[in-house]
Design a protein around this motif. Structure first.
Motif, short mmCIF file in Angstrom:
data_model
loop_
_atom_site.label_atom_id
_atom_site.label_comp_id
_atom_site.label_asym_id
_atom_site.label_seq_id
_atom_site.Cartn_x
_atom_site.Cartn_y
_atom_site.Cartn_z
N GLU A 128 0.83 -1.21 0.00
CA GLU A 128 0.00 0.00 0.00
C GLU A 128 0.87 1.26 0.00
OE1 GLU A 128 -2.75 -0.29 3.27
OE2 GLU A 128 -3.51 -2.24 2.59
N TRP A 129 1.97 1.23 0.72
CA TRP A 129 2.89 2.38 0.70
C TRP A 129 3.45 2.58 -0.70
CZ3 TRP A 129 5.19 6.30 3.56
CH2 TRP A 129 6.37 6.83 3.03
N ASN A 130 3.94 1.51 -1.30
CA ASN A 130 4.55 1.62 -2.62
C ASN A 130 3.56 2.10 -3.68
OD1 ASN A 130 7.13 0.87 -1.82
ND2 ASN A 130 6.76 -1.32 -2.17
N ALA A 131 2.28 1.76 -3.51
CA ALA A 131 1.27 2.18 -4.48
C ALA A 131 0.97 3.67 -4.40
CB ALA A 131 -0.02 1.39 -4.26
N THR A 132 1.26 4.27 -3.25
CA THR A 132 0.93 5.69 -3.05
C THR A 132 2.16 6.59 -2.90
OG1 THR A 132 0.69 5.23 -0.67
CG2 THR A 132 -1.31 5.18 -2.02
N HIS A 133 3.36 6.01 -2.98
CA HIS A 133 4.59 6.80 -2.83
C HIS A 133 5.57 6.42 -3.95
CE1 HIS A 133 2.77 7.01 1.17
NE2 HIS A 133 3.45 8.12 1.35
N LYS B 256 10.32 3.96 -2.71
CA LYS B 256 9.93 2.56 -2.74
C LYS B 256 10.52 1.81 -1.55
CE LYS B 256 7.57 2.61 -6.55
NZ LYS B 256 6.10 2.39 -6.53
N PHE C 202 3.77 5.88 8.58
CA PHE C 202 2.69 5.27 7.81
C PHE C 202 2.32 3.90 8.40
CE2 PHE C 202 1.72 2.06 4.55
CZ PHE C 202 0.52 2.56 4.04
#
Length: 424
Positions: A51-56, A60, A325
């Motif tokens: 979820e972090w990688n999808a929004t940042h 990465k 996060f």
């Protein structure tokens, strides 16, 4: 020879760049080493990374799987080799040497206000060494009594609650009452006796480690420190209400006997509920009870799981943003549920999922306000004292091989010699 030299050079270049970094397009890559091992916990951690990688897109995170069994030596090697992960999952009682050794970043000025205010000061004390904060405590595990519900009900004994727990003398009396005919009121799994003894001793006012005005720590085994060890010793050797065969066992080793009706209760860490829920025979009724209370009520020591940032990480701000996060209240709840533990965050602890009667969640959550920093948290030399002095001394005392005076002498005299070497 030339080919071999080129291969060595390529290996060294790869090693030097393995700790995350910045790509040609400006994308930052962080390495997050997680020690999650239970299936639910691993899934929760990996999903949050996703979820972090999808929004940042500019930062990465690479998930790296570590192991509790080898984490200290593995981290020490990676720190000294300049290959440490950017974000490090560990436990607070493993941080002291890394913090004092300069391997971890001081997070004091990097932590966002939201995160700092959401976690109580008593939890921050577990990761504070000197004037710095070297980790974010996020999951904690009280010790509880897991009991055979049918056995307790049929016996007619008073069942304790967080509002009205058993005292240590009452606990001893009840375990004796529940024993007989080859069965025992309690099975203490004390393969690792030191942390269990010291952390539970906080309820009786035990401290053991005393820091003087000069900052140096000495060991004094006083009357308050005696309460819990004497209870366990007397259950095993005088009342015969504690199984002598489990004193050298781990928590999981006691479960077959517990399920088989050999023990009425087993003191365990809160997360053992997952194993019990998965392994208990069909129809076996169990319940979670608070540990006994003493002069200081239900207080007990904990060493929370932590997230730290490597001092050598070139992207400390980004690493802290990722930690923030991960530990948003709803995310902290997901991590807690995955590990069957309690979150440290005030907001996360309010989540309804942590207040259900099912699997004892409500009992554990009621204990959160009573959890304190483990007595040995910031004591340098504690690992050596624990391994070389305290563990064998407590094991011999609980088995009946030595008495209380000999236990005191070894903890204090031998122990203070060990600590003195670290405090010159």
């Amino acid at each position: 020879m030339r080919t071999k030299a080129i291969l060595v050079l390529l290996f060294l270049l790869t090693a030097c760049t393995s700790g995350g970094g910045t790509s040609d397009d400006g994308t930052v890559t962080l390495r997050f080493q997680s020690l999650a091992w239970q299936e639910e916990s691993v899934a929760a951690n990996k999903q949050l990374v996703k979820e972090w990688n999808a929004t940042h897109p500019d930062v990465k995170v690479e998930y790296v799987q570590g192991s509790w069994d080898s984490v200290h030596d593995q981290l020490l090697t990676s720190f000294e080799g300049g290959e440490a992960p950017d974000v490090i999952h560990d436990a607070s009682d493993d941080l002291a040497d890394f913090a004092y050794g300069g391997y971890l970043a001081d997070l004091t000025d990097l932590l966002p206000a939201r995160l700092k205010s959401d976690i109580p000061q008593r939890s921050w004390e577990t990761t504070t060494f000197g004037d710095g904060i070297y980790g974010v405590p996020f999951l904690q595990e009280p010790r509880v009594l897991v009991a055979n519900a049918k056995w307790l009900k049929e016996s007619g004994v008073r069942v304790p609650t967080p509002d009205k727990p058993w005292s240590w003398p009452e606990f001893r009396r009840i375990t004796e009452e529940l024993s007989g005919d080859g069965t025992y009121g309690v099975a203490w799994p004390l393969k690792e006796p030191v942390s269990a003894t010291l952390n539970l001793s906080l309820s009786a006012g035990g401290q053991l480690f005393h820091r003087g005005a000069d900052g140096k720590v000495t060991i004094r085994f006083g009357k308050d420190d005696e309460v819990v060890p004497r209870t366990i010793h007397d259950q095993a050797n005088t009342d015969h209400s504690a199984s002598p065969t489990t004193l050298g066992s781990g928590g999981s080793d006691t479960l077959p006997g517990f399920f088989g009706g050999k023990y009425a209760m087993v003191p365990l860490g809160f997360s053992y509920r997952q194993q019990i829920a998965q392994q208990a025979p069909k129809g076996f009724a169990w319940q979670v009870l608070p540990a006994p209370a003493g002069a200081d009520g239900l207080s007990q020591g904990v060493s929370p799981q932590t997230l730290s940032v490597a001092a050598d990480s070139p992207h400390q701000k980004e690493a802290v943003a990722f930690v923030d996060f991960l530990l948003r209240p709803k995310n902290m709840v997901r991590l807690a549920l995955g590990d069957w533990m309690l979150p440290t965050g005030t907001q996360a602890l309010k989540d309804p999922a942590l207040h259900t009667a099912e699997n004892g969640w409500a009992t554990g959550t009621a204990l959160a306000a009573h959890l304190r920093s483990a007595p040995a948290q910031s004591v340098r030399g504690y690992p050596e004292w624990k391994d070389k002095v305290a563990t064998p001394a407590f094991q011999e005392y609980y088995s009946g091989a030595i008495g209380l005076d000999e236990l005191r002498a070894r903890l204090e005299q031998d122990g203070n010699l060990v600590l003195a070497r670290y405090q010159r």
